[in-house]
Each structure stands twice: as structure tokens, then as C-alpha cells.
Design an enzyme around this catalytic site. Structure first.
Site, PDB file in Angstrom:
ATOM      1  N   HIS A   1      -9.083   7.993   3.756  1.00 52.25           N
ATOM      2  CA  HIS A   1      -8.222   8.988   4.443  1.00 52.25           C
ATOM      3  C   HIS A   1      -7.465   9.848   3.452  1.00 52.25           C
ATOM      4  O   HIS A   1      -6.981  10.913   3.802  1.00 52.25           O
ATOM      5  CB  HIS A   1      -7.262   8.286   5.415  1.00 52.25           C
TER       6      HIS A   1
ATOM      7  N   GLU B   1       5.470  10.832  -1.924  1.00 53.51           N
ATOM      8  CA  GLU B   1       6.366  10.005  -1.126  1.00 53.51           C
ATOM      9  C   GLU B   1       7.233   9.167  -2.074  1.00 53.51           C
ATOM     10  O   GLU B   1       8.268   8.664  -1.657  1.00 53.51           O
ATOM     11  CB  GLU B   1       5.652   9.040  -0.160  1.00 53.51           C
TER      12      GLU B   1
ATOM     13  N   GLU C   1       0.891  -1.169   0.000  1.00 60.74           N
ATOM     14  CA  GLU C   1       0.000   0.000   0.000  1.00 60.74           C
ATOM     15  C   GLU C   1       0.926   1.215   0.000  1.00 60.74           C
ATOM     16  O   GLU C   1       1.424   1.634   1.034  1.00 60.74           O
ATOM     17  CB  GLU C   1      -0.904  -0.019   1.218  1.00 60.74           C
TER      18      GLU C   1
HETATM   19  N1  LIG Z   1       0.586   4.604   1.370  1.00 63.61           N
HETATM   20  C1  LIG Z   1       1.538   5.341   1.907  1.00 63.61           C
HETATM   21  N2  LIG Z   1       1.851   6.537   1.445  1.00 63.61           N
HETATM   22  N3  LIG Z   1       2.157   4.847   2.963  1.00 63.61           N
HETATM   23  C2  LIG Z   1       1.747   3.517   3.478  1.00 63.61           C
HETATM   24  C3  LIG Z   1       2.688   3.070   4.538  1.00 63.61           C
HETATM   25  C4  LIG Z   1       4.090   2.932   4.011  1.00 63.61           C
HETATM   26  C5  LIG Z   1       4.871   1.978   4.932  1.00 63.61           C
HETATM   27  O1  LIG Z   1       5.923   1.438   4.154  1.00 63.61           O
HETATM   28  C6  LIG Z   1       7.161   1.678   4.788  1.00 63.61           C
HETATM   29  N4  LIG Z   1       8.130   1.880   3.714  1.00 63.61           N
HETATM   30  C7  LIG Z   1       8.134   2.871   2.785  1.00 63.61           C
HETATM   31  N5  LIG Z   1       9.175   2.723   1.939  1.00 63.61           N
HETATM   32  C8  LIG Z   1       9.830   1.586   2.326  1.00 63.61           C
HETATM   33  C9  LIG Z   1      10.983   0.898   1.857  1.00 63.61           C
HETATM   34  N6  LIG Z   1      11.670   1.345   0.777  1.00 63.61           N
HETATM   35  N7  LIG Z   1      11.371  -0.241   2.489  1.00 63.61           N
HETATM   36  C10 LIG Z   1      10.683  -0.689   3.560  1.00 63.61           C
HETATM   37  N8  LIG Z   1       9.586  -0.080   4.086  1.00 63.61           N
HETATM   38  C11 LIG Z   1       9.167   1.053   3.459  1.00 63.61           C
HETATM   39  C12 LIG Z   1       6.961   2.896   5.653  1.00 63.61           C
HETATM   40  O2  LIG Z   1       7.871   2.919   6.725  1.00 63.61           O
HETATM   41  C13 LIG Z   1       5.520   2.704   6.105  1.00 63.61           C
HETATM   42  O3  LIG Z   1       5.458   1.893   7.274  1.00 63.61           O
END
Ligand SMILES: NC(=[NH2+])NCCC[C@H]1O[C@@H](n2cnc3c(N)ncnc32)[C@H](O)[C@@H]1O
Length: 444
Positions: free
Chosen positions: A381, A233, A224
């Protein structure tokens, strides 16, 4: 090697522009050589990374480009160091380089520290888990495709609390789920998996997905990753990298498809509350403040706007459609889409609204589940995004809004975007034409 930098500026311009002191004297240089000859840096030459281009203005300076690595040979003064790049030696201005390693520099550009800190506590995870439309779309996709998930290996990129991994392990007979999470929330995730009796089905990796090594390639990548304007992001880059590294050729991406929509709209409440408000404040004319209010409230997109269907002045246009199995990371640098909207009602045009939808393509193109965040679907959201233009324009049926949206990735801050609208309004009654343009940082 000739650097692809811009044309050389004159010495004085370079020195003025970058506030550089004069080049080192011969004495300073001799002193520096003496120091280094004693091996002060235990023979390992320091390597620095350029964070901006520099064009030499005489032959004892070195030209370089952003991202170039250079070895430092001497440090005659604080403004100019003697360095080597591509076999050439010369002075480099120290206010163009960082002493961080490339990894540290890259992490800075991704703001990884702030980014992963923001996911370390429960706040954002509660917000996402409380979004039933969002989380149930993933759950429905898993349940409706449980057969196809049977005996498959799944990786959950950015698993957070592990909710998607838990849903896969509980509602489908998956062979194994790898949950990958880089933020400190991951220290809770293993407890949640153990507490729900799914320890043997789910393995957690505590790092960025870019840095881990999985035991084998996987059948499904579930994630997600969607943000404001779908892309903010740029977590999508990590998901596509994970695809390139770990997804079998026969593998499936969930979401499989992502679409970004745009529509011209009125935003009367927002406009009246924040802009028209200043026309008369307790009987006083405060309209001088309107331009400042426009910049303060609408210089950037409104990311939590609730668009009503009745606000839409035409049918929405899909400005970006990504097939996640084949979309390429470099396609994210710049997205351009022409539009030609035709107003369908008498109203006030205030700007554009955007939202996204994602599909969880069924394995046999049946049982596809869609998560739509648009004005006709259940509120999520993400809500919708509002790009408020500087001028509110009265429009009526048949008026046209024709132009383009350009979504350009920020070259420096890699999680950020810049959105530019350039269009003309052609008024049906007298074919009068007005031109407009506005650029919105998202967010830097
Ligand atoms: N829908 C979004 N806008 N964000 C949804 C949650 C994104 C989740 O992925 C994790 N996350 C993001 N990038 C990474 C990555 N490259 N590697 C591991 N976890 C990640 C981040 O820490 C968060 O817990």
C-alpha cells in the site's frame, strides 16, 4: 539570559512586521496593575509559551525564543503584556505567544488531534490489514522466530486493531504482549482480543506510548511505523522513545533495520498526462499552464506512484540506513546523502523515485525476514514515491546525475519533512553541465 535569537530589527520594522500596536500608555499600565493587585487571577500567574522568536528593540521589552515559557504579570492592552522570564520583566508582543500549555502546544506541533483521529475509524486499518505483503512479513518473522520469542515480553507500539499483538500471542509462546494505541480504534481492540481467546496474553494500554507506564522493561518492541519516504508521520520518534524507556539492553527492535532507497527515473505516463498534455488541447496551445500544472501536481512528492523497474535509469542507492537499536532521535532532524548516478539507458529523466525496506533481524542473525517495498518486490500500500523535477531531460548511456538529497525535519510541524534535491547533469557526449534544484514539502 541572552537569547539565541536573530539580530534585533528596528522598532518600526518589528512593529510593522508583526502588525503590533504602540506600546501601552502609562495609564493603561497603571490600570492593569490595579486590576491584578486585586488578585483577579487568584494569585496563580498565567504561563504562556512563545511559538516564535522575538528580539527586544528597547530595554522595556523582553527578548525570547520559540518554546520559551513566560509568566504574565499584567495585561495593559491586547497587543503587549508585561511578563517575566529568567528573572527579567518587560513587554512581550502577544502575537508571538500561545496561551496554550506547553503540552497543548507540543500536541499542536504534532497535530495529534488530526493524526489520531485519522486512525480512529476502520479506513486506514483496513488498508493496512489488506496489504498482505506488509502484514505477512510481520507474521513470517514471528513464526520463523517463534522459538526465540518463547517466554519473552513484547510491546506493540501503535497496535491499532492489535493484529501484531494477536500474531505474537497466537504463533509464539510469548510470556506477555502489551499493545499500546492512542487513537479511538483502541476501543475495539480489547473486543478483538477477547473474541480470539487471547485476553490473558495481551494487555492493552489506551494512550500514547510516551504517556504510559509498563509493568516492566520488555524484550521486544514490535511496531509498524513506516510512512511515505519511510519517515513521514515521524511515528518513528515514538518508537525510539519507547525503546529508550522500555527496551531491555538485551532487547530486540522489530523491524531491526530500515533502509531508504533512491533512484533516477523516467515517469513518462505521469509527465505526459499532467504536463505535456497542455501543449495541445483540442488544437489550442495551452502550454502557458504547464508551470501551474507542475506546481499543482508535482510541487509535492507523488506518494502512490507505481515505479516500474524499466523506469529506473541506474541502480538504486541506499540514502539512509537505520539500525533501530542504536539510531538516535536527533539524527532525524536532517539527513544528507550525496549521490552520483550514471545513466544506463537512452531515455527521458523526469525525476527521482524512492522506497524503503525493513528487516526483522533474527535473534541469532538467522531467520531474518525482509519487507521490501521497491519496484522488484510485491506491491504494497506504500507503493513508491515520485519526486518529479520541473524539466524533463533526454539522457543516454554514460550521462551523470550528481548531487545530494537533503531530508530536513520541519522545525514547527513535527510530523512533516522537507526534501531538497540539488544536482548537476553532466552529458557524456559533450561534457555539457546543467544545474538543477527543487524542494518538496512533505507535506507542510
Ligand atoms: N505505519 C504507519 N504510518 N502507521 C501505522 C499505524 C500507526 C498506528 O499507531 C498509532 N500510533 C502512532 N503513534 C502512536 C503513539 N505515539 N502512541 C500510541 N499509538 C500511536 C496510530 O494511532 C495508529 O493506529
Amino acid at each position: 539570559l541572552p537569547c539565541r535569537c536573530k539580530e534585533p530589527a528596528s522598532t518600526s520594522l518589528v512593529q510593522e512586521k508583526h502588525g503590533l500596536k504602540a506600546l501601552p500608555s502609562q495609564d493603561e499600565m497603571n490600570e492593569a496593575k490595579t486590576n491584578y493587585d486585586t488578585g483577579i487571577l487568584n494569585n496563580k500567574l498565567q504561563v504562556v509559551v512563545a511559538f516564535s522568536d522575538f528580539k527586544a528593540v528597547d530595554d522595556n521589552q523582553l527578548s525570547f525564543c520559540r518554546g520559551d515559557e513566560m509568566q504574565i504579570l499584567y495585561k495593559p492592552n491586547s497587543d503587549w503584556w508585561w511578563a517575566e522570564i529568567h528573572g527579567n520583566e518587560g513587554y512581550i508582543p502577544t502575537n508571538h505567544i500561545t496561551e496554550k500549555t506547553r503540552e497543548e502546544w507540543e500536541a499542536d506541533r504534532w497535530q495529534d488531534v488530526e493524526y489520531f483521529d485519522s486512525y480512529a475509524d476502520l479506513k486506514l486499518h483496513l488498508e493496512m490489514l489488506s496489504d498482505n505483503a506488509r502484514t505477512n512479513a510481520y507474521k513470517d518473522a514471528i513464526i520463523q522466530n517463534a522459538e526465540s520469542l518463547s517466554n519473552k515480553v513484547v510491546v506493540d507500539v501503535g497496535c491499532g486493531t492489535g493484529i501484531l499483538s494477536l500474531l505474537c500471542a497466537k504463533h509464539a509462546n510469548v510470556k506477555q504482549v502489551y499493545g499500546v494505541e492512542a487513537s479511538d480504534i483502541v476501543h475495539h481492540t480489547q473486543h478483538l482480543i477477547d473474541q480470539n481467546g487471547l485476553t490473558n496474553k495481551i494487555t492493552i494500554f489506551k494512550d500514547k506510548v510516551e504517556n504510559i507506564t509498563l509493568p516492566d522493561k520488555v524484550d521486544i518492541i514490535i511496531s509498524e511505523w513506516m510512512g511515505t519516504l519511510l519517515l513521514f508521520e515521524l511515528m518513528i520518534e515514538s518508537v525510539l522513545l519507547a525503546r529508550n524507556l522500555w527496551l531491555k539492553d538485551t532487547g530486540v527492535m522489530w523491524p531491526s533495520d530500515a533502509s531508504l532507497y533512491l533512484v533516477p527515473c523516467s515517469a513518462t505516463d505521469e509527465y505526459n498526462k499532467k504536463i505535456a498534455f497542455w501543449d495541445c488541447v483540442y488544437g489550442f496551445d495551452f502550454s502557458y499552464l504547464k508551470s501551474f500544472a507542475m506546481q499543482e501536481y508535482f510541487g509535492k512528492p507523488v506518494f502512490n506512484h507505481e515505479l516500474k523497474s524499466t523506469d529506473c535509469l541506474d541502480s538504486p542507492l541506499c540514502v539512509l540506513k537505520m539500525k533501530m537499536k542504536t539510531f538516535q532521535i536527533d539524527e532525524l532532524e536532517e539527513i544528507v546523502k550525496e549521490f552520483s548516478f550514471k545513466v544506463t539507458k537512452k531515455s527521458t529523466f523526469h525525476g527521482f523515485a524512492s522506497w524503503f525496506s525493513v528487516d526483522f533481524g533474527g535473534f541469532n542473525n538467522q531467520n531474518t525476514v525482509t519487507l521490501d517495498t521497491g519496484p522488484t518486490s510485491r506491491l504494497t500500500h506504500w507503493k513508491q514515491d515520485l519526486f518529479m523535477m520541473n524539466d524533463a531531460v533526454q539522457v543516454t548511456v554514460g550521462d551523470k546525475i550528481e548531487g545530494s538529497i537533503v531530508i530536513k525535519r520541519n522545525a514547527e510541524w513535527r510530523r512533516h519533512l522537507v526534501v531538497t534535491f540539488k544536482y548537476q547533469m553532466i552529458f557524456h557526449c559533450d561534457q555539457n553541465i546543467k544545474n538543477f534544484e527543487k524542494t518538496f514539502p512533505l507535506w507542510k
